[in-house]
Design a protein around this motif. Structure first.
Motif, PDB file in Angstrom:
ATOM      1  N   PRO A 168      34.725   6.994  23.578  1.00 48.91           N
ATOM      2  CA  PRO A 168      33.475   7.723  23.331  1.00 48.91           C
ATOM      3  C   PRO A 168      33.476   9.070  24.028  1.00 48.91           C
ATOM      4  O   PRO A 168      34.175   9.268  25.025  1.00 48.91           O
ATOM      5  CB  PRO A 168      32.398   6.787  23.904  1.00 48.91           C
ATOM      6  CG  PRO A 168      33.117   5.943  24.912  1.00 48.91           C
ATOM      7  CD  PRO A 168      34.506   5.785  24.394  1.00 48.91           C
ATOM      8  N   ARG A 169      32.672   9.988  23.488  1.00 46.32           N
ATOM      9  CA  ARG A 169      32.529  11.314  24.085  1.00 46.32           C
ATOM     10  C   ARG A 169      31.079  11.538  24.511  1.00 46.32           C
ATOM     11  O   ARG A 169      30.269  10.604  24.508  1.00 46.32           O
ATOM     12  CB  ARG A 169      32.986  12.401  23.095  1.00 46.32           C
ATOM     13  CG  ARG A 169      34.416  12.223  22.598  1.00 46.32           C
ATOM     14  CD  ARG A 169      35.430  12.189  23.715  1.00 46.32           C
ATOM     15  NE  ARG A 169      35.603  13.490  24.331  1.00 46.32           N
ATOM     16  CZ  ARG A 169      36.419  13.731  25.337  1.00 46.32           C
ATOM     17  NH1 ARG A 169      37.127  12.751  25.873  1.00 46.32           N
ATOM     18  NH2 ARG A 169      36.530  14.942  25.840  1.00 46.32           N
ATOM     19  N   LEU A 170      30.743  12.769  24.848  1.00 44.48           N
ATOM     20  CA  LEU A 170      29.457  13.064  25.474  1.00 44.48           C
ATOM     21  C   LEU A 170      28.261  12.628  24.622  1.00 44.48           C
ATOM     22  O   LEU A 170      27.252  12.138  25.150  1.00 44.48           O
ATOM     23  CB  LEU A 170      29.372  14.560  25.783  1.00 44.48           C
ATOM     24  CG  LEU A 170      28.268  15.003  26.747  1.00 44.48           C
ATOM     25  CD1 LEU A 170      28.337  14.239  28.062  1.00 44.48           C
ATOM     26  CD2 LEU A 170      28.379  16.506  26.996  1.00 44.48           C
ATOM     27  N   GLY A 171      28.367  12.797  23.303  1.00 42.36           N
ATOM     28  CA  GLY A 171      27.261  12.391  22.436  1.00 42.36           C
ATOM     29  C   GLY A 171      26.949  10.910  22.560  1.00 42.36           C
ATOM     30  O   GLY A 171      25.780  10.505  22.573  1.00 42.36           O
ATOM     31  N   ALA A 172      27.996  10.089  22.678  1.00 38.90           N
ATOM     32  CA  ALA A 172      27.804   8.644  22.834  1.00 38.90           C
ATOM     33  C   ALA A 172      27.135   8.324  24.161  1.00 38.90           C
ATOM     34  O   ALA A 172      26.317   7.397  24.254  1.00 38.90           O
ATOM     35  CB  ALA A 172      29.147   7.920  22.733  1.00 38.90           C
TER      36      ALA A 172
END
Length: 199
Positions: A168-172
């Protein structure tokens, strides 16, 4: 405005970070690529981690019979609408609802996020296993079955000479924090309600 309602307000707003930051990233490492190939998955599109990465991934996929990664998928219309709707619901609850509604919003977000992850898994499975029988290169498992090329849903996995990473990245993280704060808002509201009743 009660403390629990303020927390719920923040909980409803945080998932909008998905419109600003990537949701997920898939990276492919291999000796022939000094710079790993990568793809960001946003709430409404795919983007290259480096210039032309998706084009190069599609070229590799073609040789083993995988479908091309498209410019758009139906989920790119459904997911943004879902986030906007749940944010609006969360805001209404934050201003008008009591603490019990915070829990309902939290459960709704858990269900929808789980459904989104499952849909992501199905998408990966289809791309990794639904191969063109006329592919230029064919690989089989030791038991003779056709080898799949599905990247991991979460974590790392060896696929031939590639090391695939999926995280996952920042949006998640914005989404996860918003969901967690929905639960915190409920717990704070419940605690305050008990104090009020006791008085």
């Amino acid at each position: 405005m009660k403390k629990s309602n303020i927390i719920m307000l923040l909980a409803a707003i945080l998932p909008l970070g998905l419109f600003l930051f990537p949701l997920w990233k898939i990276t492919l490492e291999a000796p022939q690529y000094p710079t790993p190939l990568g793809m960001y998955i946003h709430i409404n599109d795919f983007t290259d981690a480096n210039p032309h990465d998706i084009k190069n991934i599609n070229l590799m996929n073609h040789y083993v019979g995988m479908k091309y990664i498209p410019d758009a998928i139906p989920e790119f219309k459904i997911f943004p609408a879902g986030i906007i709707i749940t944010t609006v619901i969360g805001l209404i609850i934050a201003f008008k609802g009591n603490y019990k509604w915070f829990l309902y919003w939290f459960i709704l977000m858990i269900v929808l996020s789980s459904a989104g992850l499952y849909d992501f898994y199905l998408w990966e499975h289809d791309y990794g296993h639904n191969l063109d029988p006329k592919a230029i290169m064919k690989f089989t498992n030791p038991d003779g079955s056709v080898m799949g090329f599905q990247p991991p849903l979460f974590g790392s996995k060896d696929i031939l000479n590639f090391k695939a990473h999926s995280y996952p990245r920042l949006g998640a993280y914005f989404l996860g924090l918003g969901i967690a704060m929905g639960l915190i808002a409920y717990l704070v509201g419940k605690k305050n309600h008990k104090k009020t009743v006791a008085m």
